[in-house]
Scaffold this active site. Sequence first.
Site, PDB file in Angstrom:
ATOM      1  N   GLU A  89       0.816  -1.213   0.000  1.00 31.82           N
ATOM      2  CA  GLU A  89       0.000   0.000   0.000  1.00 31.82           C
ATOM      3  C   GLU A  89       0.849   1.261   0.000  1.00 31.82           C
ATOM      4  O   GLU A  89       1.974   1.278   0.490  1.00 31.82           O
ATOM      5  CB  GLU A  89      -0.983  -0.016   1.168  1.00 31.82           C
ATOM      6  CG  GLU A  89      -0.350  -0.060   2.514  1.00 31.82           C
ATOM      7  CD  GLU A  89      -1.399  -0.281   3.600  1.00 31.82           C
ATOM      8  OE1 GLU A  89      -1.882  -1.412   3.728  1.00 31.82           O
ATOM      9  OE2 GLU A  89      -1.711   0.671   4.309  1.00 31.82           O
ATOM     10  N   CYS A 113       6.816  -5.406  15.408  1.00 31.18           N
ATOM     11  CA  CYS A 113       6.381  -4.595  16.550  1.00 31.18           C
ATOM     12  C   CYS A 113       4.951  -4.992  16.933  1.00 31.18           C
ATOM     13  O   CYS A 113       4.116  -5.220  16.046  1.00 31.18           O
ATOM     14  CB  CYS A 113       6.457  -3.118  16.209  1.00 31.18           C
ATOM     15  SG  CYS A 113       8.109  -2.627  15.690  1.00 31.18           S
ATOM     16  N   CYS A 116       1.785  -2.962  15.504  1.00 30.64           N
ATOM     17  CA  CYS A 116       1.754  -2.577  14.094  1.00 30.64           C
ATOM     18  C   CYS A 116       1.123  -3.653  13.206  1.00 30.64           C
ATOM     19  O   CYS A 116       1.460  -4.834  13.319  1.00 30.64           O
ATOM     20  CB  CYS A 116       3.185  -2.299  13.635  1.00 30.64           C
ATOM     21  SG  CYS A 116       3.339  -1.977  11.871  1.00 30.64           S
ATOM     22  N   GLY A 156       7.115  -2.128   6.076  1.00 26.46           N
ATOM     23  CA  GLY A 156       8.501  -2.580   5.988  1.00 26.46           C
ATOM     24  C   GLY A 156       9.479  -1.719   6.747  1.00 26.46           C
ATOM     25  O   GLY A 156       9.175  -0.604   7.154  1.00 26.46           O
ATOM     26  N   GLU A 157      10.663  -2.291   6.977  1.00 31.48           N
ATOM     27  CA  GLU A 157      11.737  -1.572   7.652  1.00 31.48           C
ATOM     28  C   GLU A 157      12.775  -1.187   6.588  1.00 31.48           C
ATOM     29  O   GLU A 157      13.494  -2.046   6.077  1.00 31.48           O
ATOM     30  CB  GLU A 157      12.355  -2.476   8.734  1.00 31.48           C
ATOM     31  CG  GLU A 157      13.661  -1.993   9.324  1.00 31.48           C
ATOM     32  CD  GLU A 157      13.668  -0.534   9.782  1.00 31.48           C
ATOM     33  OE1 GLU A 157      12.784  -0.122  10.545  1.00 31.48           O
ATOM     34  OE2 GLU A 157      14.568   0.211   9.338  1.00 31.48           O
ATOM     35  N   SER A 188      12.162   6.604   7.875  1.00 35.12           N
ATOM     36  CA  SER A 188      11.856   6.229   9.260  1.00 35.12           C
ATOM     37  C   SER A 188      12.361   4.822   9.547  1.00 35.12           C
ATOM     38  O   SER A 188      12.143   3.898   8.769  1.00 35.12           O
ATOM     39  CB  SER A 188      10.336   6.278   9.459  1.00 35.12           C
ATOM     40  OG  SER A 188       9.994   5.769  10.730  1.00 35.12           O
ATOM     41  N   SER A 211      11.655   5.577  15.216  1.00 30.89           N
ATOM     42  CA  SER A 211      10.472   5.130  15.955  1.00 30.89           C
ATOM     43  C   SER A 211      10.911   4.717  17.355  1.00 30.89           C
ATOM     44  O   SER A 211      11.424   3.621  17.550  1.00 30.89           O
ATOM     45  CB  SER A 211       9.829   3.935  15.245  1.00 30.89           C
ATOM     46  OG  SER A 211       9.352   4.338  13.982  1.00 30.89           O
ATOM     47  N   LEU A 212      10.725   5.603  18.287  1.00 29.38           N
ATOM     48  CA  LEU A 212      11.191   5.309  19.655  1.00 29.38           C
ATOM     49  C   LEU A 212      10.045   4.728  20.479  1.00 29.38           C
ATOM     50  O   LEU A 212      10.174   3.653  21.049  1.00 29.38           O
ATOM     51  CB  LEU A 212      11.746   6.595  20.295  1.00 29.38           C
ATOM     52  CG  LEU A 212      12.688   6.371  21.461  1.00 29.38           C
ATOM     53  CD1 LEU A 212      13.991   5.747  21.001  1.00 29.38           C
ATOM     54  CD2 LEU A 212      12.982   7.689  22.193  1.00 29.38           C
ATOM     55  N   HIS A 213       8.949   5.466  20.569  1.00 27.94           N
ATOM     56  CA  HIS A 213       7.693   4.988  21.152  1.00 27.94           C
ATOM     57  C   HIS A 213       7.722   4.669  22.645  1.00 27.94           C
ATOM     58  O   HIS A 213       6.723   4.191  23.191  1.00 27.94           O
ATOM     59  CB  HIS A 213       7.155   3.757  20.406  1.00 27.94           C
ATOM     60  CG  HIS A 213       6.965   3.965  18.932  1.00 27.94           C
ATOM     61  ND1 HIS A 213       6.599   5.160  18.388  1.00 27.94           N
ATOM     62  CD2 HIS A 213       7.101   3.107  17.891  1.00 27.94           C
ATOM     63  CE1 HIS A 213       6.512   5.048  17.067  1.00 27.94           C
ATOM     64  NE2 HIS A 213       6.821   3.817  16.733  1.00 27.94           N
ATOM     65  N   ASN A 287      -3.141   4.590  16.153  1.00 27.24           N
ATOM     66  CA  ASN A 287      -4.237   4.160  15.302  1.00 27.24           C
ATOM     67  C   ASN A 287      -4.541   2.704  15.644  1.00 27.24           C
ATOM     68  O   ASN A 287      -3.694   1.838  15.406  1.00 27.24           O
ATOM     69  CB  ASN A 287      -3.769   4.231  13.851  1.00 27.24           C
ATOM     70  CG  ASN A 287      -4.705   5.042  13.006  1.00 27.24           C
ATOM     71  OD1 ASN A 287      -5.915   4.950  13.140  1.00 27.24           O
ATOM     72  ND2 ASN A 287      -4.136   5.818  12.122  1.00 27.24           N
ATOM     73  N   CYS A 330      -0.147   2.471   8.954  1.00 24.01           N
ATOM     74  CA  CYS A 330       0.757   1.478   8.405  1.00 24.01           C
ATOM     75  C   CYS A 330       0.181   0.063   8.253  1.00 24.01           C
ATOM     76  O   CYS A 330      -0.082  -0.614   9.234  1.00 24.01           O
ATOM     77  CB  CYS A 330       1.904   1.492   9.411  1.00 24.01           C
ATOM     78  SG  CYS A 330       3.371   0.670   9.058  1.00 24.01           S
TER      79      CYS A 330
HETATM   80  N1  SAH Z   1       9.494   0.380   9.837  1.00 22.52           N
HETATM   81  C1  SAH Z   1       9.729   1.760   9.930  1.00 22.52           C
HETATM   82  C2  SAH Z   1       8.909   2.586   8.995  1.00 22.52           C
HETATM   83  C3  SAH Z   1       7.482   2.186   8.764  1.00 22.52           C
HETATM   84  S1  SAH Z   1       6.372   2.426  10.087  1.00 22.52           S
HETATM   85  C4  SAH Z   1       9.522   2.221  11.348  1.00 22.52           C
HETATM   86  O1  SAH Z   1       9.017   1.458  12.159  1.00 22.52           O
HETATM   87  O2  SAH Z   1       9.928   3.335  11.653  1.00 22.52           O
HETATM   88  C5  SAH Z   1       6.096   4.167  10.093  1.00 22.52           C
HETATM   89  C6  SAH Z   1       5.660   4.723  11.437  1.00 22.52           C
HETATM   90  O3  SAH Z   1       4.287   4.363  11.711  1.00 22.52           O
HETATM   91  C7  SAH Z   1       6.497   4.188  12.596  1.00 22.52           C
HETATM   92  O4  SAH Z   1       6.842   5.209  13.491  1.00 22.52           O
HETATM   93  C8  SAH Z   1       5.524   3.221  13.214  1.00 22.52           C
HETATM   94  O5  SAH Z   1       5.865   2.968  14.529  1.00 22.52           O
HETATM   95  C9  SAH Z   1       4.199   3.906  13.041  1.00 22.52           C
HETATM   96  N2  SAH Z   1       3.044   3.046  13.220  1.00 22.52           N
HETATM   97  C10 SAH Z   1       2.923   1.723  12.922  1.00 22.52           C
HETATM   98  N3  SAH Z   1       1.696   1.275  13.234  1.00 22.52           N
HETATM   99  C11 SAH Z   1       1.016   2.328  13.744  1.00 22.52           C
HETATM  100  C12 SAH Z   1      -0.300   2.500  14.245  1.00 22.52           C
HETATM  101  N4  SAH Z   1      -1.147   1.500  14.281  1.00 22.52           N
HETATM  102  N5  SAH Z   1      -0.650   3.735  14.685  1.00 22.52           N
HETATM  103  C13 SAH Z   1       0.217   4.778  14.630  1.00 22.52           C
HETATM  104  N6  SAH Z   1       1.475   4.664  14.164  1.00 22.52           N
HETATM  105  C14 SAH Z   1       1.864   3.459  13.726  1.00 22.52           C
HETATM  106 FE1  SF4 Z   2       7.739  -2.147  13.413  1.00 25.61          FE
HETATM  107 FE2  SF4 Z   2       7.924  -0.356  11.390  1.00 25.61          FE
HETATM  108 FE3  SF4 Z   2       7.956  -2.994  10.891  1.00 25.61          FE
HETATM  109 FE4  SF4 Z   2       5.703  -1.871  11.721  1.00 25.61          FE
HETATM  110  S1  SF4 Z   2       6.757  -1.454   9.824  1.00 25.61           S
HETATM  111  S2  SF4 Z   2       6.590  -3.837  12.464  1.00 25.61           S
HETATM  112  S3  SF4 Z   2       6.481  -0.297  13.124  1.00 25.61           S
HETATM  113  S4  SF4 Z   2       9.478  -1.835  12.052  1.00 25.61           S
END
Ligand code: SAH
Ligand code: SF4
Length: 342
Positions: A89, A113, A116, A156-157, A188, A211-213, A287, A330
């Site tokens: 997507e 994660c 996600c 994806g990462e 990211s 992405s620290l969170h 989300n 995502c």
């Molecule tokens: N994998 C990379 C980039 C893709 S995710 C990463 O993790 O940084 C892009 C961003 O969307 C990341 O900060 C991720 O933590 C966040 N994200 C993923 N799922 C989410 C959700 N359900 N609600 C809000 N942010 C989300």
């Molecule tokens: Fe984690 Fe980013 Fe992969 Fe989602 S897309 S599982 S937030 S690394």
Amino acid sequence: MLIYDLTYVELIKYLEEKGFKKYRADQIWHWLYKQKVSDFDQMVNIPKDILNLLKENFSLNALELVVDTKSSDGTIKALFALHDGHLIETVLMQHYYGKSVCVTTQVGCNIGCSFCASGQLKKKRDLTSGEIIAQVIAMSRLLNDRVSHIVVMGIGEPFDNYKNLLKFLNVINDPKGLEIGARHITVSTSGLVPKIRDFADLNTQVNLAISLHAPNNEIRSELMKINKSFPIEKVIEAVRYYIEKTNRRVTIEYILIDGLNDKVEHAVELSNLLRGLNLYVNLIPYNEVKEAGYRRSTKANQLAFYDTLKKRGINSTLRKEQGHDIDAACGQLRSQHLEKEI
Ligand code: SAH
Ligand code: SF4
């Protein structure tokens, strides 16, 4: 192979090996990236012998649009099928300063994660650089306008597909390519420490988001199992290195999840962790993903978190959500679609 998989230098080399002149590469790139043609036959100033060579060896069609949705704020979300049937997507967001496209870099994600939707689908494969570029071109066509900003934040990462990521950045940044300024591009990462350092050494002007969170290892490990390999202090060290090397301000992404990481004490802890670094925090209301079981932080807690960071001298923004009514988070559209197929 996709023609978008070649950098400018690679296309020149390819044409020269076949006995054609370098300037043909300029013409072809003009058709690909300035005119964004969808068929080789539209390249009207390219001689037949070169066109036939291109048609025999390359494809121009990377993506097939499966479905697209538009939300009230102008966000467009597209679900594409790749040539082998995998679904990805891509999201387009309309801002006052331009149009930005959020690209996918892998089919699924192995970082896994817990919050996600993408992480719940194991990685099937990496996308090629051409498949990532094709997403930008497809969105530009859907919109009939130029894309000015790119965020590498789809499924994806990106640092787990490092080589193709760099090739993608090269082509979209190239003045002969899509000509998107490095400062308008953001990558990211979930915090792959060695790659953050490699990226710093490249010394590009591309923005980095982390992405620290979480404000500590306990919470971060619960949300992101990669924290066991690269704990929070190593991530911050790498961020410090990146800032020193590039002189660029880094973005820290922090999703706010109800009761888990959104209390004032967490904001205090986060501000202590980040103090003195050239960065800002992008607070993102979570989300909700059905299977994950987490809930979005309440509006009051979001604001209290934001205020605490501000008072303690940490720059931050509370993200206005875009495309919420069409599941812009995502991987959500894709996972819903897969569910329907099962
Ligand atoms: N994998 C990379 C980039 C893709 S995710 C990463 O993790 O940084 C892009 C961003 O969307 C990341 O900060 C991720 O933590 C966040 N994200 C993923 N799922 C989410 C959700 N359900 N609600 C809000 N942010 C989300
Ligand atoms: Fe984690 Fe980013 Fe992969 Fe989602 S897309 S599982 S937030 S690394």
